[in-house]
Design a protein around this motif. Structure first.
Motif, mmCIF file in Angstrom:
data_model
loop_
_atom_site.group_PDB
_atom_site.id
_atom_site.type_symbol
_atom_site.label_atom_id
_atom_site.label_comp_id
_atom_site.label_asym_id
_atom_site.label_seq_id
_atom_site.Cartn_x
_atom_site.Cartn_y
_atom_site.Cartn_z
ATOM 1 N N ASP A 103 0.883 -1.404 -0.049
ATOM 2 C CA ASP A 103 0.393 0.380 -0.090
ATOM 3 C C ASP A 103 0.826 1.597 0.357
ATOM 4 O OD1 ASP A 103 -2.014 -1.674 -0.001
ATOM 5 O OD2 ASP A 103 -3.427 -1.356 1.907
ATOM 6 N N PHE A 104 2.114 1.275 1.175
ATOM 7 C CA PHE A 104 2.687 2.300 0.757
ATOM 8 C C PHE A 104 3.619 2.166 -0.613
ATOM 9 C CE2 PHE A 104 6.995 4.070 1.895
ATOM 10 C CZ PHE A 104 6.528 5.421 2.499
ATOM 11 N N LYS A 105 3.873 1.442 -1.187
ATOM 12 C CA LYS A 105 4.537 1.899 -2.417
ATOM 13 C C LYS A 105 3.010 2.247 -3.821
ATOM 14 C CE LYS A 105 4.989 -2.287 -4.848
ATOM 15 N NZ LYS A 105 5.081 -3.335 -5.190
ATOM 16 N N THR A 106 2.254 1.687 -3.455
ATOM 17 C CA THR A 106 1.222 2.202 -4.773
ATOM 18 C C THR A 106 0.683 3.673 -4.194
ATOM 19 O OG1 THR A 106 0.220 0.198 -4.648
ATOM 20 C CG2 THR A 106 -0.790 2.215 -4.840
ATOM 21 N N LEU A 115 2.981 6.170 -2.639
ATOM 22 C CA LEU A 115 3.876 6.851 -3.995
ATOM 23 C C LEU A 115 3.958 6.745 -5.121
ATOM 24 C CD1 LEU A 115 6.862 5.694 -1.059
ATOM 25 C CD2 LEU A 115 5.628 7.279 -1.105
ATOM 26 N N GLY A 116 3.638 6.438 -5.752
ATOM 27 C CA GLY A 116 2.734 5.751 -7.283
ATOM 28 C C GLY A 116 4.116 5.235 -7.600
ATOM 29 N N PHE A 117 5.014 4.281 -7.249
ATOM 30 C CA PHE A 117 5.805 3.816 -8.149
ATOM 31 C C PHE A 117 6.104 2.750 -8.462
ATOM 32 C CE2 PHE A 117 8.904 5.826 -4.288
ATOM 33 C CZ PHE A 117 9.507 6.858 -5.488
ATOM 34 N N ASP A 118 6.013 2.543 -10.275
ATOM 35 C CA ASP A 118 5.688 1.231 -11.019
ATOM 36 C C ASP A 118 6.629 0.235 -10.101
ATOM 37 O OD1 ASP A 118 3.923 2.459 -12.350
ATOM 38 O OD2 ASP A 118 4.820 3.042 -13.234
ATOM 39 N N SER A 119 6.281 -1.183 -10.067
ATOM 40 C CA SER A 119 7.335 -2.317 -9.760
ATOM 41 C C SER A 119 8.057 -2.352 -10.076
ATOM 42 C CB SER A 119 6.032 -3.233 -9.435
ATOM 43 O OG SER A 119 4.742 -2.921 -7.992
ATOM 44 N N ASP A 120 7.885 -2.188 -11.378
ATOM 45 C CA ASP A 120 9.390 -1.978 -11.935
ATOM 46 C C ASP A 120 10.488 -1.054 -12.210
ATOM 47 O OD1 ASP A 120 6.995 -0.570 -13.882
ATOM 48 O OD2 ASP A 120 8.624 -1.573 -15.615
ATOM 49 N N LYS A 121 10.320 -0.431 -11.444
ATOM 50 C CA LYS A 121 10.790 1.672 -11.559
ATOM 51 C C LYS A 121 10.993 1.596 -10.420
ATOM 52 C CE LYS A 121 9.817 2.363 -16.293
ATOM 53 N NZ LYS A 121 9.247 3.632 -17.368
ATOM 54 N N PRO A 156 12.637 3.018 -6.713
ATOM 55 C CA PRO A 156 13.401 3.243 -6.224
ATOM 56 C C PRO A 156 14.474 2.187 -5.172
ATOM 57 C CG PRO A 156 12.185 4.238 -4.695
ATOM 58 C CD PRO A 156 11.663 3.258 -5.985
ATOM 59 N N SER A 157 15.719 2.650 -5.344
ATOM 60 C CA SER A 157 16.700 1.366 -4.310
ATOM 61 C C SER A 157 16.611 1.182 -3.166
ATOM 62 C CB SER A 157 18.133 1.244 -4.663
ATOM 63 O OG SER A 157 18.295 2.349 -4.543
ATOM 64 N N TRP A 158 16.086 2.339 -2.232
ATOM 65 C CA TRP A 158 15.946 1.622 -1.075
ATOM 66 C C TRP A 158 14.373 1.583 -1.082
ATOM 67 C CZ3 TRP A 158 11.445 4.697 0.551
ATOM 68 C CH2 TRP A 158 10.803 5.706 -0.081
ATOM 69 N N LEU A 159 13.668 1.439 -1.769
ATOM 70 C CA LEU A 159 12.082 0.860 -1.062
ATOM 71 C C LEU A 159 12.174 -0.658 -0.638
ATOM 72 C CD1 LEU A 159 9.585 2.182 -0.433
ATOM 73 C CD2 LEU A 159 8.808 2.299 -2.469
ATOM 74 N N THR A 160 11.826 -1.101 0.301
ATOM 75 C CA THR A 160 12.421 -2.517 0.178
ATOM 76 C C THR A 160 11.113 -2.773 1.390
ATOM 77 O OG1 THR A 160 14.586 -2.145 1.590
ATOM 78 C CG2 THR A 160 15.196 -2.586 -0.421
ATOM 79 N N PRO A 161 10.755 -3.866 1.327
ATOM 80 C CA PRO A 161 10.266 -4.161 2.427
ATOM 81 C C PRO A 161 10.873 -4.174 3.948
ATOM 82 C CG PRO A 161 9.816 -5.947 1.371
ATOM 83 C CD PRO A 161 11.252 -4.964 0.614
#
Length: 101
Positions: free
Chosen positions: A39-42, A44-50, A52-57
């Protein structure tokens, strides 16, 4: 860009308020770590294939821990957090985000 902590708090607030399935005990609700991450990734509006390197579980988990919004716990082999609504409301107030019901 808005502070990531504020955005994460909004995501958690919406999950606690919304129809996200999670066990409830008293004033606390259990949310799975992977759902918070997704939900956080969504939000922030990031696509799964793009991503950022810092955004990990793991990073999102550390962010949740640093906010001290709940206690990390494994329930029935599922990692997640027991989120206390009163503690969450206090954090939302401090960060200038509206309350959880």
């Amino acid at each position: 860009m808005e502070n990531y902590d504020r955005q994460l708090l909004r995501v958690i607030r919406d999950m606690v308020n919304g129809g996200v399935i999670g066990e409830e005990k008293g004033n606390s609700k259990f949310l799975q770590s992977n759902l918070i991450y997704e939900d956080f990734k969504t939000a922030l509006g990031f696509d799964s294939d793009k991503l950022p390197s810092w955004l990990t579980p793991q990073k999102v988990g550390r962010m949740v821990n640093s906010l001290d919004v709940g206690k990390p716990k494994t329930e029935q082999n599922v990692r997640g957090y027991w989120l206390d609504r009163d503690r969450l409301n206090g954090l939302l107030e401090r960060f200038g985000v509206s309350d959880v019901s």
